[in-house]
Design a protein around this motif. Structure first.
Motif, PDB file in Angstrom:
ATOM      1  N   TYR A 238       0.812  -1.221   0.000  1.00  0.00           N
ATOM      2  CA  TYR A 238       0.000   0.000   0.000  1.00  0.00           C
ATOM      3  C   TYR A 238       0.846   1.272   0.000  1.00  0.00           C
ATOM      4  CZ  TYR A 238      -3.313  -3.482   1.816  1.00  0.00           C
ATOM      5  OH  TYR A 238      -4.090  -4.604   1.994  1.00  0.00           O
ATOM      6  N   GLY A 239       2.141   1.162  -0.212  1.00  0.00           N
ATOM      7  CA  GLY A 239       3.039   2.303  -0.083  1.00  0.00           C
ATOM      8  C   GLY A 239       2.705   3.494  -0.956  1.00  0.00           C
ATOM      9  N   ASN A 240       2.025   3.275  -2.071  1.00  0.00           N
ATOM     10  CA  ASN A 240       1.662   4.374  -2.966  1.00  0.00           C
ATOM     11  C   ASN A 240       0.224   4.835  -2.768  1.00  0.00           C
ATOM     12  OD1 ASN A 240       4.179   4.519  -4.390  1.00  0.00           O
ATOM     13  ND2 ASN A 240       3.626   2.605  -5.417  1.00  0.00           N
ATOM     14  N   ASP A 241      -0.414   4.314  -1.722  1.00  0.00           N
ATOM     15  CA  ASP A 241      -1.804   4.673  -1.421  1.00  0.00           C
ATOM     16  C   ASP A 241      -1.805   5.852  -0.435  1.00  0.00           C
ATOM     17  OD1 ASP A 241      -4.351   4.747  -0.016  1.00  0.00           O
ATOM     18  OD2 ASP A 241      -4.808   2.857  -1.007  1.00  0.00           O
ATOM     19  N   LYS A 242      -2.328   6.993  -0.863  1.00  0.00           N
ATOM     20  CA  LYS A 242      -2.328   8.196  -0.040  1.00  0.00           C
ATOM     21  C   LYS A 242      -3.095   7.989   1.265  1.00  0.00           C
ATOM     22  CE  LYS A 242      -3.643  13.070  -0.037  1.00  0.00           C
ATOM     23  NZ  LYS A 242      -4.282  14.170  -0.803  1.00  0.00           N
ATOM     24  N   GLU A 243      -4.234   7.309   1.190  1.00  0.00           N
ATOM     25  CA  GLU A 243      -5.056   7.079   2.381  1.00  0.00           C
ATOM     26  C   GLU A 243      -4.307   6.237   3.404  1.00  0.00           C
ATOM     27  OE1 GLU A 243      -9.453   5.246   3.605  1.00  0.00           O
ATOM     28  OE2 GLU A 243      -8.815   5.280   1.503  1.00  0.00           O
ATOM     29  N   TYR A 244      -3.608   5.204   2.929  1.00  0.00           N
ATOM     30  CA  TYR A 244      -2.831   4.355   3.837  1.00  0.00           C
ATOM     31  C   TYR A 244      -1.730   5.159   4.506  1.00  0.00           C
ATOM     32  CZ  TYR A 244       0.783   1.215   5.498  1.00  0.00           C
ATOM     33  OH  TYR A 244       1.740   0.623   6.281  1.00  0.00           O
ATOM     34  N   ASN A 245      -1.019   5.966   3.739  1.00  0.00           N
ATOM     35  CA  ASN A 245       0.086   6.734   4.301  1.00  0.00           C
ATOM     36  C   ASN A 245      -0.382   7.767   5.321  1.00  0.00           C
ATOM     37  OD1 ASN A 245       2.761   5.965   3.020  1.00  0.00           O
ATOM     38  ND2 ASN A 245       1.467   6.124   1.216  1.00  0.00           N
ATOM     39  N   GLU A 246      -1.519   8.388   5.076  1.00  0.00           N
ATOM     40  CA  GLU A 246      -2.068   9.337   6.043  1.00  0.00           C
ATOM     41  C   GLU A 246      -2.423   8.615   7.346  1.00  0.00           C
ATOM     42  OE1 GLU A 246      -5.344  11.127   4.036  1.00  0.00           O
ATOM     43  OE2 GLU A 246      -4.087  12.571   2.924  1.00  0.00           O
ATOM     44  N   TYR A 247      -2.997   7.427   7.207  1.00  0.00           N
ATOM     45  CA  TYR A 247      -3.352   6.620   8.378  1.00  0.00           C
ATOM     46  C   TYR A 247      -2.097   6.187   9.135  1.00  0.00           C
ATOM     47  CZ  TYR A 247      -4.647   2.330  10.911  1.00  0.00           C
ATOM     48  OH  TYR A 247      -4.796   1.358  11.864  1.00  0.00           O
ATOM     49  N   ALA A 248      -1.106   5.659   8.402  1.00  0.00           N
ATOM     50  CA  ALA A 248       0.114   5.148   9.032  1.00  0.00           C
ATOM     51  C   ALA A 248       0.933   6.266   9.678  1.00  0.00           C
ATOM     52  CB  ALA A 248       0.967   4.408   8.003  1.00  0.00           C
ATOM     53  N   ASN A 249       0.894   7.449   9.105  1.00  0.00           N
ATOM     54  CA  ASN A 249       1.682   8.560   9.627  1.00  0.00           C
ATOM     55  C   ASN A 249       1.036   9.262  10.820  1.00  0.00           C
ATOM     56  OD1 ASN A 249       3.691   8.197   7.699  1.00  0.00           O
ATOM     57  ND2 ASN A 249       2.761   9.614   6.245  1.00  0.00           N
ATOM     58  N   SER A 250      -0.185   8.891  11.148  1.00  0.00           N
ATOM     59  CA  SER A 250      -0.890   9.574  12.232  1.00  0.00           C
ATOM     60  C   SER A 250      -1.388   8.627  13.324  1.00  0.00           C
ATOM     61  CB  SER A 250      -2.083  10.362  11.676  1.00  0.00           C
ATOM     62  OG  SER A 250      -3.006   9.496  11.030  1.00  0.00           O
ATOM     63  N   THR A 251      -1.179   7.314  13.143  1.00  0.00           N
ATOM     64  CA  THR A 251      -1.663   6.322  14.101  1.00  0.00           C
ATOM     65  C   THR A 251      -0.490   5.537  14.671  1.00  0.00           C
ATOM     66  OG1 THR A 251      -3.658   6.088  12.736  1.00  0.00           O
ATOM     67  CG2 THR A 251      -3.295   4.434  14.459  1.00  0.00           C
ATOM     68  N   PRO A 252      -0.292   5.556  16.000  1.00  0.00           N
ATOM     69  CA  PRO A 252       0.818   4.792  16.602  1.00  0.00           C
ATOM     70  C   PRO A 252       0.786   3.336  16.158  1.00  0.00           C
ATOM     71  CG  PRO A 252      -0.180   6.220  18.237  1.00  0.00           C
ATOM     72  CD  PRO A 252      -1.071   6.283  17.013  1.00  0.00           C
ATOM     73  N   ILE A 253       1.949   2.752  15.949  1.00  0.00           N
ATOM     74  CA  ILE A 253       1.978   1.419  15.365  1.00  0.00           C
ATOM     75  C   ILE A 253       1.639   0.307  16.358  1.00  0.00           C
ATOM     76  CG2 ILE A 253       4.487   1.176  15.687  1.00  0.00           C
ATOM     77  CD1 ILE A 253       4.418  -0.400  12.945  1.00  0.00           C
ATOM     78  N   ILE A 254       2.040   0.456  17.644  1.00  0.00           N
ATOM     79  CA  ILE A 254       1.805  -0.670  18.554  1.00  0.00           C
ATOM     80  C   ILE A 254       1.385  -0.258  19.969  1.00  0.00           C
ATOM     81  CG2 ILE A 254       4.214  -0.912  19.284  1.00  0.00           C
ATOM     82  CD1 ILE A 254       3.793  -4.000  19.123  1.00  0.00           C
ATOM     83  N   ILE A 255       1.822   0.892  20.458  1.00  0.00           N
ATOM     84  CA  ILE A 255       1.456   1.343  21.804  1.00  0.00           C
ATOM     85  C   ILE A 255       0.564   2.577  21.678  1.00  0.00           C
ATOM     86  CG2 ILE A 255       2.245   2.080  24.076  1.00  0.00           C
ATOM     87  CD1 ILE A 255       3.167  -0.714  23.396  1.00  0.00           C
ATOM     88  N   PRO A 256      -0.688   2.514  22.100  1.00  0.00           N
ATOM     89  CA  PRO A 256      -1.579   3.677  22.005  1.00  0.00           C
ATOM     90  C   PRO A 256      -0.980   4.903  22.697  1.00  0.00           C
ATOM     91  CG  PRO A 256      -2.810   1.725  22.633  1.00  0.00           C
ATOM     92  CD  PRO A 256      -1.355   1.356  22.709  1.00  0.00           C
ATOM     93  N   LEU A 257      -1.153   6.061  22.064  1.00  0.00           N
ATOM     94  CA  LEU A 257      -0.721   7.358  22.595  1.00  0.00           C
ATOM     95  C   LEU A 257       0.784   7.571  22.544  1.00  0.00           C
ATOM     96  CD1 LEU A 257      -3.069   7.649  25.727  1.00  0.00           C
ATOM     97  CD2 LEU A 257      -3.506   8.398  23.371  1.00  0.00           C
ATOM     98  N   LEU A 258       1.556   6.512  22.324  1.00  0.00           N
ATOM     99  CA  LEU A 258       3.007   6.650  22.201  1.00  0.00           C
ATOM    100  C   LEU A 258       3.324   7.011  20.745  1.00  0.00           C
ATOM    101  CD1 LEU A 258       5.711   6.332  23.762  1.00  0.00           C
ATOM    102  CD2 LEU A 258       5.810   3.991  22.876  1.00  0.00           C
ATOM    103  N   PRO A 259       3.876   8.189  20.487  1.00  0.00           N
ATOM    104  CA  PRO A 259       4.055   8.651  19.102  1.00  0.00           C
ATOM    105  C   PRO A 259       5.178   7.950  18.333  1.00  0.00           C
ATOM    106  CG  PRO A 259       4.984  10.261  20.616  1.00  0.00           C
ATOM    107  CD  PRO A 259       4.315   9.201  21.467  1.00  0.00           C
ATOM    108  N   ILE A 260       5.109   6.640  18.298  1.00  0.00           N
ATOM    109  CA  ILE A 260       5.998   5.862  17.425  1.00  0.00           C
ATOM    110  C   ILE A 260       5.136   5.365  16.281  1.00  0.00           C
ATOM    111  CG2 ILE A 260       7.472   3.828  17.210  1.00  0.00           C
ATOM    112  CD1 ILE A 260       8.121   4.068  20.169  1.00  0.00           C
ATOM    113  N   TYR A 261       5.309   5.956  15.097  1.00  0.00           N
ATOM    114  CA  TYR A 261       4.428   5.668  13.976  1.00  0.00           C
ATOM    115  C   TYR A 261       5.010   4.653  13.000  1.00  0.00           C
ATOM    116  CZ  TYR A 261       2.211   9.844  15.819  1.00  0.00           C
ATOM    117  OH  TYR A 261       1.607  10.747  16.651  1.00  0.00           O
ATOM    118  N   HIS A 262       6.327   4.543  12.971  1.00  0.00           N
ATOM    119  CA  HIS A 262       6.961   3.627  12.027  1.00  0.00           C
ATOM    120  C   HIS A 262       8.134   2.909  12.671  1.00  0.00           C
ATOM    121  CE1 HIS A 262       4.579   5.235   8.714  1.00  0.00           C
ATOM    122  NE2 HIS A 262       4.882   6.443   9.138  1.00  0.00           N
ATOM    123  N   LEU A 263       8.313   1.645  12.284  1.00  0.00           N
ATOM    124  CA  LEU A 263       9.445   0.854  12.743  1.00  0.00           C
ATOM    125  C   LEU A 263      10.370   0.505  11.590  1.00  0.00           C
ATOM    126  CD1 LEU A 263       7.539  -1.563  15.157  1.00  0.00           C
ATOM    127  CD2 LEU A 263       8.905   0.443  15.772  1.00  0.00           C
TER     128      LEU A 263
END
Length: 271
Positions: A238-263
């Motif tokens: 989904y790397g070229n999907d704008k909607e996915y990137n907006e979601y991934a860039n604004s939603t923590p990946i594993i710990i809620p509220l912890l601003p780690i968005y990408h590993l």
């Protein structure tokens, strides 16, 4: 340190996760659930046989039941998903090299390593009863935390299945997935946090502390590593999907509220 009892639990875990010799990923999935169930039941048998539980037999039963529920749910869910979901089977094959067989010495190394890990993961309950601890407040708190983890995992898996059924070509982004991208992995961490907490007032000696801490750190690392690998697959798809990137860039990946968005390192063209 109770090495003889840990050895018995290890043997049980090793036997139950040996299903990984059929497909190596089972060492860490279906065999994992089986091993936790077996390890928990073994601890209960050892405790009753040696008279460790005393007036806390009710606590022993609750903690054993927790392991049974956890492991049965996990292995049952994974088996059902693999049998019923063709898309998941395809993803699983791709992620594991299309069922490529590992050299036998590699498989044996993985088998022994994970059996040791699973033994260490359930060890806080063994230590509590073998040490003759009589307090119940902290282990009950741990049970409540672990139960919350099981519920979180179960709800997350159900919500993901429902969303994938409606739109197989889209990443789950609703309900719990609005808060964190891997709520099931977070639930796993919460479950084992509860198990670690349940032993805080009973660990005796450096060996027990090291075993419990090492097991907890290992499972947290494995969950972060799993989230990293999942993100890598999603980025590829989904790397070229704008909607996915907006979601991934604004939603923590594993710990809620912890601003780690990408590993994983992000491509500036799609991030």
């Amino acid at each position: 340190m109770f090495w003889n009892f840990l050895l018995i639990i290890f043997i049980v875990c090793a036997i139950l996760c040996a299903v990984g010799f059929y497909r190596f990923v089972y060492f860490l999935s279906i065999g994992y659930g089986f091993a936790i169930v077996g390890g928990g039941i073994t601890i209960m048998i050892l405790s009753l046989a040696n008279g460790w539980s005393g007036e806390l037999t009710w606590l022993l039963v609750l903690q054993t039941l927790l392991f049974v529920i956890y492991g049965t749910r996990l292995s049952g869910f994974l088996l059902y998903r693999e049998i019923k979901n063709a898309a998941y089977r395809k993803t699983l094959r791709e992620a594991t090299g299309n069922d490529k067989k590992l050299p036998i010495f590699v498989s044996i190394t993985i088998w022994i390593t994970v059996a040791i890990l699973y033994t260490a993961q359930v060890s806080p309950v063994l230590f509590r009863f073998a040490n003759g601890s009589t307090d119940s407040v902290i282990p009950v708190i741990g049970i409540i935390v672990s139960l919350a983890g099981i519920i979180l995992e179960s709800v997350a898996d159900k919500q993901k299945s429902e969303q994938k059924k409606l739109n197989p070509e889209k990443v789950a982004t609703e309900k719990l997935y609005k808060i964190v991208r891997c709520p099931n992995y977070f639930g796993e961490i919460v479950f084992w946090t509860g198990i670690f907490i349940s032993g805080l007032t009973t660990y005796t000696g450096i060996g027990q502390w090291i075993t419990a801490i090492a097991a907890y750190i290992s499972i947290v690392y494995i969950m972060f590593n799993g989230a990293q690998r999942l993100e890598k697959r999603q980025m590829k798809r989904y790397g070229n999907d704008k909607e996915y990137n907006e979601y991934a860039n604004s939603t923590p990946i594993i710990i809620p509220l912890l601003p780690i968005y990408h590993l994983n390192k992000q491509d500036p063209l799609v991030g």
